[in-house]
Design a protein around this motif. Structure first.
Motif, PDB file in Angstrom:
ATOM      1  N   HIS A 110     -11.879  -3.068   9.176  1.00 48.55           N
ATOM      2  CA  HIS A 110     -11.807  -4.464   8.738  1.00 48.55           C
ATOM      3  C   HIS A 110     -12.205  -4.578   7.259  1.00 48.55           C
ATOM      4  O   HIS A 110     -11.559  -5.274   6.468  1.00 48.55           O
ATOM      5  CB  HIS A 110     -12.734  -5.317   9.618  1.00 48.55           C
ATOM      6  N   GLU A 113      -9.461  -3.140   4.954  1.00 48.67           N
ATOM      7  CA  GLU A 113      -8.334  -4.061   4.829  1.00 48.67           C
ATOM      8  C   GLU A 113      -8.596  -5.082   3.722  1.00 48.67           C
ATOM      9  O   GLU A 113      -7.707  -5.390   2.913  1.00 48.67           O
ATOM     10  CB  GLU A 113      -8.106  -4.777   6.162  1.00 48.67           C
ATOM     11  N   LYS A 114      -9.826  -5.612   3.665  1.00 47.84           N
ATOM     12  CA  LYS A 114     -10.172  -6.606   2.648  1.00 47.84           C
ATOM     13  C   LYS A 114     -10.347  -5.976   1.262  1.00 47.84           C
ATOM     14  O   LYS A 114     -10.162  -6.655   0.249  1.00 47.84           O
ATOM     15  CB  LYS A 114     -11.463  -7.338   3.041  1.00 47.84           C
ATOM     16  N   CYS A 142      -1.916  -5.423   2.808  1.00 51.54           N
ATOM     17  CA  CYS A 142      -2.556  -4.379   3.625  1.00 51.54           C
ATOM     18  C   CYS A 142      -2.900  -4.977   4.976  1.00 51.54           C
ATOM     19  O   CYS A 142      -3.447  -6.076   5.057  1.00 51.54           O
ATOM     20  CB  CYS A 142      -3.824  -3.852   2.955  1.00 51.54           C
ATOM     21  N   GLN A 143      -2.554  -4.259   6.042  1.00 52.04           N
ATOM     22  CA  GLN A 143      -2.848  -4.712   7.401  1.00 52.04           C
ATOM     23  C   GLN A 143      -3.450  -3.563   8.196  1.00 52.04           C
ATOM     24  O   GLN A 143      -2.990  -2.424   8.083  1.00 52.04           O
ATOM     25  CB  GLN A 143      -1.577  -5.202   8.092  1.00 52.04           C
ATOM     26  N   THR A 144      -4.450  -3.881   8.992  1.00 51.23           N
ATOM     27  CA  THR A 144      -5.025  -2.870   9.883  1.00 51.23           C
ATOM     28  C   THR A 144      -4.893  -3.351  11.320  1.00 51.23           C
ATOM     29  O   THR A 144      -5.010  -4.547  11.601  1.00 51.23           O
ATOM     30  CB  THR A 144      -6.514  -2.611   9.579  1.00 51.23           C
ATOM     31  N   THR A 149      -3.410   1.795   9.832  1.00 52.57           N
ATOM     32  CA  THR A 149      -3.672   1.053   8.597  1.00 52.57           C
ATOM     33  C   THR A 149      -2.427   1.170   7.731  1.00 52.57           C
ATOM     34  O   THR A 149      -1.888   2.268   7.565  1.00 52.57           O
ATOM     35  CB  THR A 149      -4.894   1.603   7.859  1.00 52.57           C
ATOM     36  N   TYR A 151      -0.579   0.111   4.004  1.00 51.61           N
ATOM     37  CA  TYR A 151      -0.543  -0.421   2.644  1.00 51.61           C
ATOM     38  C   TYR A 151       0.930  -0.522   2.256  1.00 51.61           C
ATOM     39  O   TYR A 151       1.646   0.488   2.301  1.00 51.61           O
ATOM     40  CB  TYR A 151      -1.250   0.509   1.661  1.00 51.61           C
TER      41      TYR A 151
END
Length: 525
Positions: A110, A113-114, A142-144, A149, A151
């Motif tokens: 998490h 991702e940020k 970007c998404q996990t 994960t 990018y």
């Protein structure tokens, strides 16, 4: 004025030479329509005579090699699919996510991702990265998830080399400054507060159902960072995790909209022989645990009466999600489960639309259309490389929770009964339609290419998947349902749970022939 009126009357009466000449015209020509006698009566299903036969494009053997995959010397895989257009989508997908955090503080994925697209060895700030992308009309994201994960960047194809170099820097050379970490802590804290306050409970229920189904292991670990871990995650913790999971053999560089050889050349230039910011790769061995389905119940009692106030407030509801173990996306039964999920369908009681919106699925016809007091009944299918979960989410007034749960258990039992030919064909057609429509979007094709190559090393093309969907029979649906119903249920409940049936009663209902809950007799109410 009188002169004008007189002239008009003369014109209407046909008086005078001018009026007579205007009125002596030929009869109007009759327009010939295609259905008239001048044209042969040919149905639309037949070709017109004298018209050349059209030549349509056909899928030739080249389609089999549409998605190309190359493995570099360090183990990183490069996958691409060419697609006409000015823009391309390219990104790096990594076998990394919350399921791998058993040995670490929960919430690292998490945080990462940020932190994505922040300052790196070559770029001093996030603004500099965004300005570089803007020169090529690019956007980044970007998404996990629990196991991946991603990018990704969409930009002009002419800037491919710049974009791949930027992605390599973002993934392998992040600075992770103290200021960025502090801003990320604030962003994570805000997202957790928003998760608990939003009217839509689906993200929170998804967390709870995974926690109940896989208690304390792999995909059952928290996807969102727990509040108590926000202050504990620092650069040292992140570097320790990155050294284990951000390794070339766990990565895929995927792209859509470019020549494969060009993408491979860029990958060799920017992703071969690069020393990451955290030092050597593979400092600790990656967690290879297999998901262990446990079943169970997770309850979160909460006052839902003031979730959405205003002119049209949402009524107080209790939400229950009931799930059973299905299968991984690597198994042959994945396609029958996908068809079953589409056949169940469902949605909210305020959804609008026709058959394309699922209004003829079982959860609409048998649940929402018959029980007006139910606000939601939706089927979900979560699938991973070693397990899967088929769920039904239902919402109703707290006083009718018991009846709502019994309706859902009955629907699970009916899955293993007779499957109507029409509803099966409709579900298969709808699934194929959804697949093909989604794959018209370049970012969706990119994600499909990346995820399939990351999981299996190759990609099944849409026509292959459609062929598998067409081959699903009613016996397949009965077989996978029978297998699913033999397992223990997973239950997640949110809201006023005073009338929620006991877990043992839900389990007994799913083991019965009709799905009914055991009768409960109370001396006092």
């Amino acid at each position: 004025m009188a002169a004008v009126v007189a002239a008009a009357s003369r014109l209407l009466r046909g008086s005078g030479s001018w009026g007579c000449s205007r009125l002596r015209f030929r009869a109007p020509a009759c327009r010939q329509f295609s259905s008239g006698g001048a044209y042969p009566n040919i149905p639309l299903s037949s070709p017109l005579p004298g018209v050349p036969k059209p030549v349509f494009a056909t899928a030739d053997g080249q389609e089999k090699f549409e998605t190309k995959v190359t493995t570099l010397d360090n183990g990183l895989r490069v996958a691409s699919q060419n697609k006409f257009g000015q823009f391309c989508t390219v990104g790096i997908l990594i076998n990394s996510g919350s399921r791998y955090e058993a040995k670490y503080l929960s919430g690292i994925a998490h945080f990462l991702e940020k932190l994505a697209f922040s300052s790196t060895a070559r770029f001093d700030s996030k603004d500099e990265i965004l300005l570089t992308l803007e020169k090529h009309g690019g956007i980044c994201d970007c998404q996990t998830s629990r196991d991946t994960t991603m990018y990704a960047v969409s930009a002009d194809s002419k800037g491919l080399d710049t974009v791949v170099g930027l992605l390599a820097d973002v993934v392998l050379q992040p600075r992770l400054t103290d200021e960025e970490l502090e801003l990320t802590r604030l962003a994570v804290q805000f997202e957790l507060e928003d998760l608990n306050m939003r009217p839509d409970p689906e993200p929170l229920l998804t967390e709870l159902i995974h926690e109940a189904a896989y208690r304390g292991n792999t995909v059952g670990l928290h996807r969102f960072c727990p509040t108590e871990n926000i202050a504990k995650i620092d650069r040292r913790v992140l570097h320790s995790y990155l050294s284990s999971y951000y390794t070339p053999d766990r990565m895929v560089l995927a792209g859509v909209g470019m020549e494969h050889e060009h993408l491979v050349e860029c990958a060799r230039r920017h992703l071969l022989g690069v020393r990451p910011a955290w030092g050597d790769w593979g400092a600790a061995e990656a967690d290879r645990s297999v998901a262990q389905y446990t079943g169970g119940i997770v309850k979160l009692e909460r006052d839902m009466s003031n979730v959405s106030l205003g002119p049209t407030p949402i009524p107080e509801l209790t939400h229950v999600m009931l799930g059973l173990e299905s299968c991984s996306f690597l198994e042959e039964d994945f396609i029958p489960f996908a068809v079953l999920n589409m056949m169940m369908g469902g949605g909210g009681s305020f959804s609008a639309g026709g058959p394309g919106k699922g209004m003829f699925t079982r959860l609409y016809l048998n649940v929402l259309n018959r029980h007006h007091w139910m606000y939601n009944a939706t089927a979900y299918h979560h699938s991973y490389e070693d397990t899967g979960l088929l769920c039904i989410h239902a919402s109703a007034d707290p006083k009718q929770v018991r009846e709502m749960v019994e309706i859902i258990t009955k629907e699970f039992i009916l899955m293993g009964g007779t499957v109507d030919v029409v509803e099966l064909e409709r579900a298969k057609t709808q699934l194929m339609s959804m697949l093909m429509m989604n794959l018209e979007s370049r970012p969706v094709i990119f994600e499909d290419v990346g995820r399939q190559v990351l999981a299996t090393g190759s990609r099944k093309l849409p026509h292959q998947l459609c062929s598998l969907i067409r081959n699903v029979t009613s016996e397949d649906i009965k077989r996978v349902t029978s297998r699913m119903l033999r397992g223990k249920p997973a239950v997640a409940a949110l809201g006023d749970l005073a009338d929620l049936p006991a877990y043992e009663h839900i389990q007994a209902a799913l083991s019965s022939r009709d799905g009914r809950l055991p009768r409960v007799f109370r001396l006092f109410r």
